[in-house]
Write a protein that holds these residues in place. Structure first.
Motif, mmCIF file in Angstrom:
data_model
loop_
_atom_site.group_PDB
_atom_site.id
_atom_site.type_symbol
_atom_site.label_atom_id
_atom_site.label_comp_id
_atom_site.label_asym_id
_atom_site.label_seq_id
_atom_site.Cartn_x
_atom_site.Cartn_y
_atom_site.Cartn_z
ATOM 1 N N GLY A 182 -4.587 -4.226 -1.620
ATOM 2 C CA GLY A 182 -3.902 -3.583 -0.498
ATOM 3 C C GLY A 182 -2.945 -2.499 -0.976
ATOM 4 O O GLY A 182 -2.869 -1.417 -0.382
ATOM 5 N N VAL A 197 2.834 -16.756 -2.564
ATOM 6 C CA VAL A 197 3.540 -15.584 -2.056
ATOM 7 C C VAL A 197 4.785 -16.033 -1.302
ATOM 8 O O VAL A 197 4.742 -16.285 -0.106
ATOM 9 C CB VAL A 197 2.629 -14.750 -1.150
ATOM 10 N N ALA A 198 5.888 -16.204 -2.048
ATOM 11 C CA ALA A 198 7.138 -16.629 -1.417
ATOM 12 C C ALA A 198 8.284 -16.249 -2.337
ATOM 13 O O ALA A 198 8.080 -16.021 -3.537
ATOM 14 C CB ALA A 198 7.123 -18.145 -1.184
ATOM 15 N N PHE A 199 9.479 -16.135 -1.768
ATOM 16 C CA PHE A 199 10.667 -15.885 -2.582
ATOM 17 C C PHE A 199 11.085 -17.185 -3.253
ATOM 18 O O PHE A 199 10.773 -18.261 -2.753
ATOM 19 C CB PHE A 199 11.801 -15.351 -1.700
ATOM 20 N N PHE A 232 -8.517 -13.136 2.570
ATOM 21 C CA PHE A 232 -7.164 -13.543 2.936
ATOM 22 C C PHE A 232 -7.123 -14.973 3.456
ATOM 23 O O PHE A 232 -6.065 -15.571 3.565
ATOM 24 C CB PHE A 232 -6.587 -12.583 3.993
ATOM 25 N N ARG A 233 -8.284 -15.522 3.816
ATOM 26 C CA ARG A 233 -8.296 -16.904 4.291
ATOM 27 C C ARG A 233 -8.047 -17.903 3.164
ATOM 28 O O ARG A 233 -7.677 -19.037 3.414
ATOM 29 C CB ARG A 233 -9.649 -17.215 4.952
ATOM 30 N N LEU A 274 -3.328 -8.598 -2.299
ATOM 31 C CA LEU A 274 -2.132 -7.761 -2.202
ATOM 32 C C LEU A 274 -2.237 -6.592 -3.179
ATOM 33 O O LEU A 274 -1.838 -5.464 -2.872
ATOM 34 C CB LEU A 274 -0.878 -8.575 -2.492
ATOM 35 N N VAL A 331 -4.932 -14.529 -2.214
ATOM 36 C CA VAL A 331 -3.996 -13.596 -1.576
ATOM 37 C C VAL A 331 -3.353 -12.616 -2.572
ATOM 38 O O VAL A 331 -3.327 -11.413 -2.310
ATOM 39 C CB VAL A 331 -2.936 -14.381 -0.770
ATOM 40 N N PHE A 381 4.792 -8.277 -4.146
ATOM 41 C CA PHE A 381 4.104 -9.507 -4.553
ATOM 42 C C PHE A 381 2.827 -9.243 -5.323
ATOM 43 O O PHE A 381 2.265 -10.147 -5.924
ATOM 44 C CB PHE A 381 3.859 -10.390 -3.322
ATOM 45 N N PRO A 410 6.257 -5.052 5.937
ATOM 46 C CA PRO A 410 5.038 -5.636 5.402
ATOM 47 C C PRO A 410 4.415 -4.775 4.306
ATOM 48 O O PRO A 410 3.885 -5.306 3.320
ATOM 49 C CB PRO A 410 4.114 -5.687 6.621
ATOM 50 N N ILE A 411 4.507 -3.457 4.458
ATOM 51 C CA ILE A 411 3.884 -2.594 3.469
ATOM 52 C C ILE A 411 4.650 -2.628 2.149
ATOM 53 O O ILE A 411 4.069 -2.539 1.071
ATOM 54 C CB ILE A 411 3.778 -1.164 4.028
ATOM 55 N N ILE A 433 6.179 -5.227 1.111
ATOM 56 C CA ILE A 433 5.894 -6.533 0.504
ATOM 57 C C ILE A 433 4.660 -6.467 -0.389
ATOM 58 O O ILE A 433 4.563 -7.146 -1.411
ATOM 59 C CB ILE A 433 5.716 -7.579 1.623
ATOM 60 N N LEU A 434 3.730 -5.577 -0.024
ATOM 61 C CA LEU A 434 2.494 -5.437 -0.798
ATOM 62 C C LEU A 434 2.753 -5.265 -2.299
ATOM 63 O O LEU A 434 2.371 -6.132 -3.087
ATOM 64 C CB LEU A 434 1.680 -4.255 -0.272
#
Lengths: 365, 269, 289
Positions: free
Chosen positions: B235, B36-38, B222-223, B232, B228, B28, B21-22, B24-25
């Motif tokens: 983050g 946020v997707a491949f 994030f909601r 990121l 998002v 993206f 997950p880190i 991924i920050l």
């Protein structure tokens, strides 16, 4: 030996309690100016506690300690005329060697250059000339100890306290430092008080020794007296090796005591050889292994002579230790013999003539 | 060392799971797509700009910094008192008192927050940044105490006695000997408590009065899927910041141990 | 300066008083308040007498409360199990297969994620597991599935994944510490006595490391029971756990006695589980001597 020297420290009925634990149980004694004094005893005997009460790190629960004629009650460590060399040396790791040695001069109003010179002199005295700018944490054990010595001595204390300062060093280094400490003490003439559990170290270094057991002083004397005339079996056992044989007091007339013992038969001892209170029952005689001699073939005993059987032989190179059973004894005694040229080493089972002298015996009653 | 390929592969997989997950920050945060997707669609720094353009974020950052600095200062100071007292002095009741100070470590944070909130509301203390600081000090203090206790423990007591013996007073001994030697521990406690406070959410959420706070702001943003990517980006920066703080804290902790000549006996936990 | 014990105690107390007073006022007093509230009668916004155990009987009897409590416990236990089982091999690897000079680095690597923002980590799982998120797009991209899997729609599964990730380092460290304490010569002795490597592990290493496993269980279980962020972000508020229910009662419904009772119940559960595991720990330590 040193009786003409004035008193430096006087302890009168000193007690120390930690909660219910009675660590010091009525210590009495004087330490003289300029002497090398040792507190000797097994761990837990109170020797370090006594040293720390002299330094002022611990309060005493009763009694009095005087240093140089002044009562130390309520006097904190930082104003007592004593300085300490700690067991861990307590070298300040964030300071240089020179800063460590000069630490106690911080409040000294003299000019900086003068203080610097004193630091240099102190370093030279302990053999660390030119080490002033080293970082303290990079020193070896022996060097740390020298820094600790220089740091304590630079304040010219009346008494230097040493808490097992050699215990962290290896054997060779320890022997070398013993000699250096003796020389240093003679050079500066300050009263040294050394705490040690090593009886050999105490014998080698001290003018006088206080042997401590369970919070009390068992015997306070010079090394020779301690070794030759220990005042109890406990002291005799702690310092060196001593053989003990059961003995029976036949008669006490004036200064003379007549004793019957296994193997040695009937002997008459001087009052100075007899420890404990006259008239008490249950006694034994003691003698050091080197006071007995196994005789050569044609050698004559100076004093008395007995026959014995060799039961054990331990060869040490320069010395041989024999366990021999003297005729009439129920258990063997230990004899140490120097292996001088021409003397054969005996075997187990050999018969031997053993020379001894009543003057080397000590009576414990 | 024995070699075990299965365990080795497992260890790598585990680290991937931990760091996935880190990682991924940043991936993206620089990706040129709001979704946020491949697959990745291209490089951009627009999310960092978008993030910084939000006035609420800047306000939240300011508030969080005030809270974290105050929390770190107070909890480190209180930690020094507690660690010094428990390491150096014997006193009756130590186990109970130290236990009470350390208890937030083993209490669900929600319960700490709610209990504190109920009392504050009952006695009528208005919620503000100040009340968040009160709560943060409570949960950060145990960490400061733990770090400082090991710092004070590695300090040889005879060093202090030596300074006293050489003519210094209790106070000057503390300044000249104790403080310099535990300073690395103090710095590391400060950095750790600062990091915990910056990241903390529950107390910041419930004991505040609605002023924007960084963690609460992130939670809210994030909601919204559209927000998002810029979160990121934020983050990424925060994680980088946390790792820097940690590395510095670890550096100081190790230097402290080296200085006092002790042995390294583990990390922060 | 020399000190009698009482003088020393005074200095100690003087020093401890600022942090101790802080903890009494801001922790002990609030917890005591919650304890008292939990046995009082209350309704919307009011707290009053008489003292009652009604709040607690409600917790056990009313399905609204009971189901949340049960779900919370289930999630916490599953998370704890997953985390500890996953953590054991990695702790074993670092302790037994990593050279001593690199152990600190490995531990540092494992703990770093813990020090990054909790909210960010949890939120990331939302984007990873969500509808058409990273997992879905990867799977579709690789041709493994046509339809989005949308793991996030299964609240409990995604919460377990998220929490297991969040608390992983907590479980590794205590197990590692206990494995480090295992005397290596015991293992050689085990093999010397003819045991296989596997049997040595089962009969020697595993029992000796049980205290670490138990510590890991506690250290993961306690915070997960009270977790608030994950149900909100991952469960989308639809699968509330204890912490969310406390919030609802305390703040939304303004029913402080019931909220307090839930908090006390949660502490009781934590307390009971801790005691059980500490007792287990004693047995293991006793058995290994």
């Amino acid at each position: 030996m040193t009786s003409e020297k004035p008193t430096m420290i006087e302890m009168r009925d000193v007690h120390k309690y930690y909660g219910d634990y009675h660590a010091l149980r009525g210590i009495n004694g004087t330490i003289r100016a300029g002497e090398f004094f040792s507190l000797l005893g097994p761990s837990g005997c109170g020797k370090t506690t006594l040293l720390r009460t002299i330094a002022g790190f611990e309060d005493i629960s009763g009694g009095m300690i005087m240093i140089d004629g002044k009562n130390m009650a309520g006097v904190p460590a930082n104003v007592r005329p004593t300085n300490m060399v700690f067991q861990s040396y307590a070298i300040f790791p964030h300071l240089t060697v020179a800063q460590n040695v000069g630490f106690g001069l911080r409040r000294d109003p003299r000019p900086k250059a003068e203080k610097q010179r004193e630091v240099d002199e102190a370093l030279e005295m302990v053999g660390l000339k030119g080490y002033g700018n080293r970082a303290a944490h990079a020193l070896s054990g022996g060097q740390r100890q020298r820094v600790a010595l220089a740091r304590a001595l630079i304040l010219k204390p009346k008494v230097l306290l040493l808490d097992e300062p050699l215990s962290a060093l290896d054997k060779k280094m320890r022997e070398q430092m013993q000699m250096e400490l003796i020389k240093l003490q003679r050079q500066v003439g300050i009263t040294f008080i050394l705490v040690t559990h090593d009886q050999e170290e105490a014998l080698v270094m001290s003018d006088r020794i206080a042997v401590m057991f369970e919070g009390g002083i068992a015997q306070l004397a010079d090394p020779e007296t301690l070794y030759r005339r220990p005042n109890s079996r406990q002291v005799a056992d702690f310092i060196g090796t001593m053989n003990f044989m059961p003995a029976k007091i036949v008669a006490e007339t004036g200064d003379l005591v007549e004793v019957d013992s296994q193997g040695f038969g009937h002997v008459t001892l001087q009052g100075s050889q007899c420890m404990g209170t006259p008239g008490s029952n249950g006694s034994s005689i003691g003698f050091r292994p080197e006071t007995l001699t196994i005789l050569f073939e044609n050698q004559q005993a100076v004093d008395r002579e007995s026959m014995a059987t060799v039961e054990e032989v331990v060869y040490y190179g320069d010395m041989t230790y024999y366990d021999v059973r003297i005729d009439g004894m129920t258990s063997p005694v230990r004899i140490s013999m120097r292996n001088v040229f021409g003397r054969p080493v005996l075997d187990i089972g050999n018969r031997a003539r053993v020379a001894w002298s009543p003057g080397a015996l000590v009576l414990f009653r | 060392m024995k070699r075990s390929p299965i365990l080795g592969a497992y260890a790598v997989a585990y680290l991937l799971f931990l760091y996935g997950p880190i990682l991924i920050l940043p991936l993206f945060a620089f990706n040129d797509s709001r979704i946020v997707a491949f697959p990745l669609s291209g490089f951009t720094t627009q999310w960092f700009g978008e993030m910084w353009a939000d006035a609420n974020l800047r306000k939240a950052l300011g508030n969080s910094l005030i809270i974290a600095l105050s929390t770190a200062t107070i909890s480190t100071a209180l930690g020094i008192f507690a660690a010094r007292s428990s390491v150096r002095y014997r006193w009756p009741g130590k186990a109970v008192v130290m236990g009470m100070i350390m208890v937030p470590l083993v209490l669900p944070e929600m319960i700490v927050a709610m209990a504190l909130l109920v009392v504050l509301l009952t006695i009528g203390v208005p919620l503000s940044i100040f009340t968040i600081i009160l709560g943060h000090v409570l949960i950060c203090m145990p960490f400061a105490v733990a770090i400082l206790t090991s710092a004070f423990q590695s300090l040889d007591k005879s060093l202090e006695e030596a300074a006293l013996d050489l003519g210094e007073t209790q106070i000057s001994t503390f300044q000249l000997i104790v403080l310099p030697l535990v300073m690395p521990g103090i710095l590391s406690a400060f950095l750790i408590t600062f990091t915990i406070s910056i990241d903390e959410f529950i107390i910041a959420n419930f004991l505040g009065k609605g002023d924007p706070i960084l963690s609460v702001y992130i939670f809210g943003q994030f909601r919204f899927p559209a927000k998002v990517p810029s979160m990121l980006a934020l983050g990424t920066l925060l994680v980088l910041f946390s790792i820097c703080m940690l590395a510095i804290a670890e550096y100081f902790r190790r230097r402290g141990i080296a200085k006092t000549g002790g042995k390294d006996s583990g990390g922060f936990l | 300066m020399a000190k009698t014990p009482s003088q020393e105690a005074k200095t100690g107390w003087l020093l401890i008083s600022p942090p101790a007073i802080y903890a009494v006022l801001l922790l002990a007093a609030p917890l005591a308040t919650v304890l008292i509230y939990s046995v009082m009668t209350g309704g919307r916004g009011v707290v009053g007498l008489p003292f009652t155990l009604q709040n607690f009987t409600d917790l056990v009897q009313k399905p609204v409360y009971l189901s949340v409590m049960q779900r919370s416990l289930l999630v916490s236990l599953l998370v704890t199990l997953t985390t500890v089982v996953l953590a054991y091999p990695i702790a074993y690897f670092v302790s037994f297969h990593v050279s001593p000079s690199k152990k600190a680095l490995w531990l540092f690597l494992i703990t770093i994620p813990f020090w990054t923002s909790y909210v960010i980590r949890v939120s990331l799982w939302r984007t990873i597991l969500g509808y058409n998120g990273i997992v879905d797009s990867s799977l579709i991209g690789l041709g493994l599935t046509d339809e989005p899997v949308n793991i996030l729609s299964n609240g409990i599964t995604s919460m377990i994944i998220t929490l297991a990730h969040a608390y992983a380092p907590f479980a590794v460290l205590p197990i590692f510490v206990s494995l480090e304490k295992v005397d290596r010569s015991l293992l050689e002795a085990g093999q010397d006595l003819g045991e296989s490597r596997l049997m040595t592990f089962i009969r020697v290493t595993l029992p000796l490391s049980m205290p670490g496993v138990i510590a890991a269980v506690l250290i993961v279980f306690i915070p997960t029971v009270g977790d608030y962020v994950t149900p909100e972000l991952i469960g989308g508020g639809k699968v509330p756990l204890i912490a969310n229910m406390i919030e609802t009662q305390m703040l939304k419904l303004q029913n402080r006695p019931v909220g307090s009772a839930i908090a006390v119940a949660a502490m009781l559960v934590v307390g009971i589980v801790s005691v059980v595991f500490v007792l287990l720990n004693r047995r293991f330590i006793g058995g290994s001597k």
